[in-house]
Design a protein around this motif. Sequence first.
Motif, PDB file in Angstrom:
ATOM      1  N   ARG A 113      -6.544  -3.996   3.245  1.00  0.00           N
ATOM      2  CA  ARG A 113      -7.184  -2.865   2.598  1.00  0.00           C
ATOM      3  C   ARG A 113      -8.605  -3.275   2.222  1.00  0.00           C
ATOM      4  O   ARG A 113      -8.853  -4.352   1.720  1.00  0.00           O
ATOM      5  N   ARG A 114      -9.554  -2.403   2.451  1.00  0.00           N
ATOM      6  CA  ARG A 114     -10.941  -2.734   2.243  1.00  0.00           C
ATOM      7  C   ARG A 114     -11.690  -1.496   1.804  1.00  0.00           C
ATOM      8  O   ARG A 114     -11.183  -0.379   1.884  1.00  0.00           O
ATOM      9  N   ARG A 115     -12.892  -1.706   1.305  1.00  0.00           N
ATOM     10  CA  ARG A 115     -13.717  -0.567   0.936  1.00  0.00           C
ATOM     11  C   ARG A 115     -14.071   0.222   2.184  1.00  0.00           C
ATOM     12  O   ARG A 115     -14.108  -0.303   3.283  1.00  0.00           O
ATOM     13  N   GLY A 116     -14.412   1.496   1.959  1.00  0.00           N
ATOM     14  CA  GLY A 116     -14.710   2.330   3.107  1.00  0.00           C
ATOM     15  C   GLY A 116     -13.489   3.091   3.557  1.00  0.00           C
ATOM     16  O   GLY A 116     -12.575   3.349   2.795  1.00  0.00           O
ATOM     17  N   ARG A 117     -13.462   3.436   4.809  1.00  0.00           N
ATOM     18  CA  ARG A 117     -12.417   4.312   5.324  1.00  0.00           C
ATOM     19  C   ARG A 117     -11.141   3.547   5.663  1.00  0.00           C
ATOM     20  O   ARG A 117     -11.170   2.590   6.436  1.00  0.00           O
ATOM     21  N   PRO A 118      -9.987   3.994   5.121  1.00  0.00           N
ATOM     22  CA  PRO A 118      -8.719   3.405   5.570  1.00  0.00           C
ATOM     23  C   PRO A 118      -8.529   3.699   7.054  1.00  0.00           C
ATOM     24  O   PRO A 118      -8.937   4.751   7.550  1.00  0.00           O
ATOM     25  N   GLY A 131       3.769  -3.362   3.556  1.00  0.00           N
ATOM     26  CA  GLY A 131       2.642  -2.794   2.824  1.00  0.00           C
ATOM     27  C   GLY A 131       1.977  -1.602   3.460  1.00  0.00           C
ATOM     28  O   GLY A 131       1.006  -1.060   2.908  1.00  0.00           O
ATOM     29  N   GLY A 132       2.456  -1.132   4.621  1.00  0.00           N
ATOM     30  CA  GLY A 132       1.858   0.021   5.277  1.00  0.00           C
ATOM     31  C   GLY A 132       2.167   1.325   4.568  1.00  0.00           C
ATOM     32  O   GLY A 132       3.070   1.410   3.735  1.00  0.00           O
ATOM     33  N   ARG A 133       1.401   2.370   4.918  1.00  0.00           N
ATOM     34  CA  ARG A 133       1.588   3.707   4.340  1.00  0.00           C
ATOM     35  C   ARG A 133       2.026   4.674   5.446  1.00  0.00           C
ATOM     36  O   ARG A 133       1.339   4.820   6.457  1.00  0.00           O
ATOM     37  N   TYR A 134       3.148   5.336   5.226  1.00  0.00           N
ATOM     38  CA  TYR A 134       3.680   6.305   6.192  1.00  0.00           C
ATOM     39  C   TYR A 134       3.482   7.701   5.637  1.00  0.00           C
ATOM     40  O   TYR A 134       3.858   7.985   4.495  1.00  0.00           O
ATOM     41  N   LEU A 135       2.911   8.584   6.456  1.00  0.00           N
ATOM     42  CA  LEU A 135       2.770  10.000   6.109  1.00  0.00           C
ATOM     43  C   LEU A 135       3.544  10.825   7.124  1.00  0.00           C
ATOM     44  O   LEU A 135       3.343  10.671   8.340  1.00  0.00           O
ATOM     45  N   GLY A 136       4.432  11.696   6.640  1.00  0.00           N
ATOM     46  CA  GLY A 136       5.220  12.526   7.534  1.00  0.00           C
ATOM     47  C   GLY A 136       5.158  13.988   7.135  1.00  0.00           C
ATOM     48  O   GLY A 136       5.410  14.343   5.979  1.00  0.00           O
ATOM     49  N   PHE A 137       4.808  14.841   8.094  1.00  0.00           N
ATOM     50  CA  PHE A 137       4.738  16.281   7.865  1.00  0.00           C
ATOM     51  C   PHE A 137       5.837  16.972   8.650  1.00  0.00           C
ATOM     52  O   PHE A 137       5.911  16.829   9.877  1.00  0.00           O
ATOM     53  N   CYS A 138       6.694  17.726   7.988  1.00  0.00           N
ATOM     54  CA  CYS A 138       7.769  18.500   8.618  1.00  0.00           C
ATOM     55  C   CYS A 138       8.649  17.583   9.469  1.00  0.00           C
ATOM     56  O   CYS A 138       9.460  16.841   8.939  1.00  0.00           O
ATOM     57  N   MET A 139       8.504  17.572  10.793  1.00  0.00           N
ATOM     58  CA  MET A 139       9.313  16.682  11.612  1.00  0.00           C
ATOM     59  C   MET A 139       9.110  15.229  11.205  1.00  0.00           C
ATOM     60  O   MET A 139      10.054  14.422  11.193  1.00  0.00           O
ATOM     61  N   THR A 163      -1.804   6.858  -0.062  1.00  0.00           N
ATOM     62  CA  THR A 163      -2.679   5.781   0.400  1.00  0.00           C
ATOM     63  C   THR A 163      -3.370   5.035  -0.729  1.00  0.00           C
ATOM     64  O   THR A 163      -4.081   4.070  -0.480  1.00  0.00           O
ATOM     65  N   ALA A 164      -3.169   5.470  -1.989  1.00  0.00           N
ATOM     66  CA  ALA A 164      -3.833   4.826  -3.114  1.00  0.00           C
ATOM     67  C   ALA A 164      -3.417   3.370  -3.217  1.00  0.00           C
ATOM     68  O   ALA A 164      -2.330   2.964  -2.789  1.00  0.00           O
ATOM     69  N   ALA A 165      -4.272   2.573  -3.815  1.00  0.00           N
ATOM     70  CA  ALA A 165      -3.968   1.168  -4.030  1.00  0.00           C
ATOM     71  C   ALA A 165      -2.737   1.047  -4.918  1.00  0.00           C
ATOM     72  O   ALA A 165      -2.388   1.957  -5.670  1.00  0.00           O
TER      73      ALA A 165
END
Length: 271
Positions: A44-49, A132-140, A265-267
Amino acid sequence: MDPRYPRERNVDRRRLLAAAAPAAAALLAACSDSAPAPRRPGRRRRGRPRALVYRGPAVCPGCAESAAALLRGAPRPCAVTYCGPRERVPLSADSLADAEVYVQAGGPDDVDGAWTEVRGSARAVREWVRAGGRYLGFCMGGYLAGSDPGFGLLPGDTDAYTTTPGASVRTSRDTVIAVRWRGRERHMYFQDGPYFDLRKGADATVLATYGNGTVAALVAPFGEGRVGVSGPHPEADRSWYDEAGLSNPDGVRLDLGHDLVEVTTAASGRR
């Protein structure tokens, strides 16, 4: 937009790929996890994930692009790369290791079929989130965060909201549904999405509930990572409503999607 994936117009993007099962073998070959050990997510770093958005047979035309647009327009914008069987980047342990966020967007009305398309990468996704990853799931993508079938990332499982007692929607038609998001009534695009059946005492932040009290959106830890899921579509832009002949009483707004992205996605320690 990538010409290999043109924006569909006047087409139900969530059903168009229901007959895509023959492509499963190609996807499994391209996306199988051959790594013997989990790979940690990108630092994780500054700027865009850095976000990987799956685009392929397990999602519908336009859904991956809408999810990508939501992430790019979030308060902390993401740098998006598409992954999948016809992309330059496969869904694999190596590609996930360079990312902080993985997105599974909406798909056809066939959870088993969508799972067939991505299950070859299940171990890679699961171990990456655990590390430590972030999973985002929409509907399916919300259905697939569950375990029957799915990646097994939730403290519970999923099922169709339309089957729950007191559900305000009983069909799979595209519609607009009322939810309570952080205690306030809001309206969202909905098409046969899941509810989330949490185990008693589960560690989870419930962001939204349906009218009958079942969970519509949540964020939960998984190992060192985090999982954010929504049954309705917070990424739906105006074109979704126009194509389905629908209107949203609140206006077409993406703030709920941005809230889900930000909390997921927050720290560590921020919710």
